[in-house]
Design a protein around this motif. Sequence first.
Motif, PDB file in Angstrom:
ATOM      1  N   TRP A  55      12.464   7.851  17.580  1.00  0.00           N
ATOM      2  CA  TRP A  55      11.457   7.010  17.233  1.00  0.00           C
ATOM      3  C   TRP A  55      10.115   7.010  17.954  1.00  0.00           C
ATOM      4  N   SER A  59       6.616   6.663  12.462  1.00  0.00           N
ATOM      5  CA  SER A  59       7.526   5.821  12.008  1.00  0.00           C
ATOM      6  C   SER A  59       8.195   4.882  13.075  1.00  0.00           C
ATOM      7  N   ARG A  62       5.741   1.977  13.487  1.00  0.00           N
ATOM      8  CA  ARG A  62       5.782   0.845  12.346  1.00  0.00           C
ATOM      9  C   ARG A  62       7.111   0.031  12.610  1.00  0.00           C
ATOM     10  N   HIS A 160      12.761   3.408   5.079  1.00  0.00           N
ATOM     11  CA  HIS A 160      12.105   4.296   6.117  1.00  0.00           C
ATOM     12  C   HIS A 160      10.929   3.677   6.585  1.00  0.00           C
ATOM     13  N   PRO A 161      10.807   3.677   7.837  1.00  0.00           N
ATOM     14  CA  PRO A 161       9.218   3.083   8.120  1.00  0.00           C
ATOM     15  C   PRO A 161       8.201   4.254   8.425  1.00  0.00           C
ATOM     16  N   SER A 162       8.305   5.173   7.725  1.00  0.00           N
ATOM     17  CA  SER A 162       7.421   6.505   7.407  1.00  0.00           C
ATOM     18  C   SER A 162       6.087   6.084   6.936  1.00  0.00           C
ATOM     19  N   ARG A 164       4.738   7.722   5.027  1.00  0.00           N
ATOM     20  CA  ARG A 164       4.857   8.327   3.394  1.00  0.00           C
ATOM     21  C   ARG A 164       5.468   7.224   2.740  1.00  0.00           C
ATOM     22  N   ASN A 165       5.953   5.975   3.427  1.00  0.00           N
ATOM     23  CA  ASN A 165       6.315   4.894   2.458  1.00  0.00           C
ATOM     24  C   ASN A 165       5.323   3.780   2.241  1.00  0.00           C
ATOM     25  N   THR A 166       4.154   4.027   2.657  1.00  0.00           N
ATOM     26  CA  THR A 166       2.945   3.075   2.695  1.00  0.00           C
ATOM     27  C   THR A 166       3.059   2.316   1.393  1.00  0.00           C
TER      28      THR A 166
END
Length: 193
Positions: A55, A59, A62, A160-162, A164-166
Amino acid sequence: MSRLNEILDQARNCRTCESHLEQGCNPVIQAQKSAKLLIIGQAPGLRVHQTSIPWNDPSGDRLRDWLQLDKEQFYDSSQIAIVPMGLCYPGKGKSGDLPPRKECAPQWHKSVLEQLPNVEMTLLIGQYAQNYYLQDKPKTLTETVKEWHRWAPTYLPLPHPSPRNTLWLKKNLWFENEVVPYIRRYVHQQLKN
């Protein structure tokens, strides 16, 4: 050497998928028998592969924010075990990283998790971990995360805290308003004991 350390050494030296990994093998895993929190994510990203630190990317930033843990606390393997679905970076796909290799979890999870008797909560980050560990779950990640009460505190399904997931996080404000505070309270309570 403890049984857990033997298993971790074997896992870190695993080369089962080497012929499928463009960047080669570099299994990334952390655990100690005393760990109280288990984090099961997808697979290391390229930066994690290059640094061997789980990590160690946006990600992870976050995720640490969600847990309200600094890096020192997060990387304390006596408290927090990190066992991804795939231990090695799977490579780049068309829209992000490839899925974790299917060989990893069946080969390593059972033997590692049997050596973690103090885990009180397991964070299942993303659909691969949720599909593997949750029975009778809804079809979508959003529905699964919405039904987090069904499995808490033993398992907690998370997106997922990526970065990309905002957009997902903006559309699903209930996650940061309801689920994140629950996880923070529970994790901090467990890590104090």
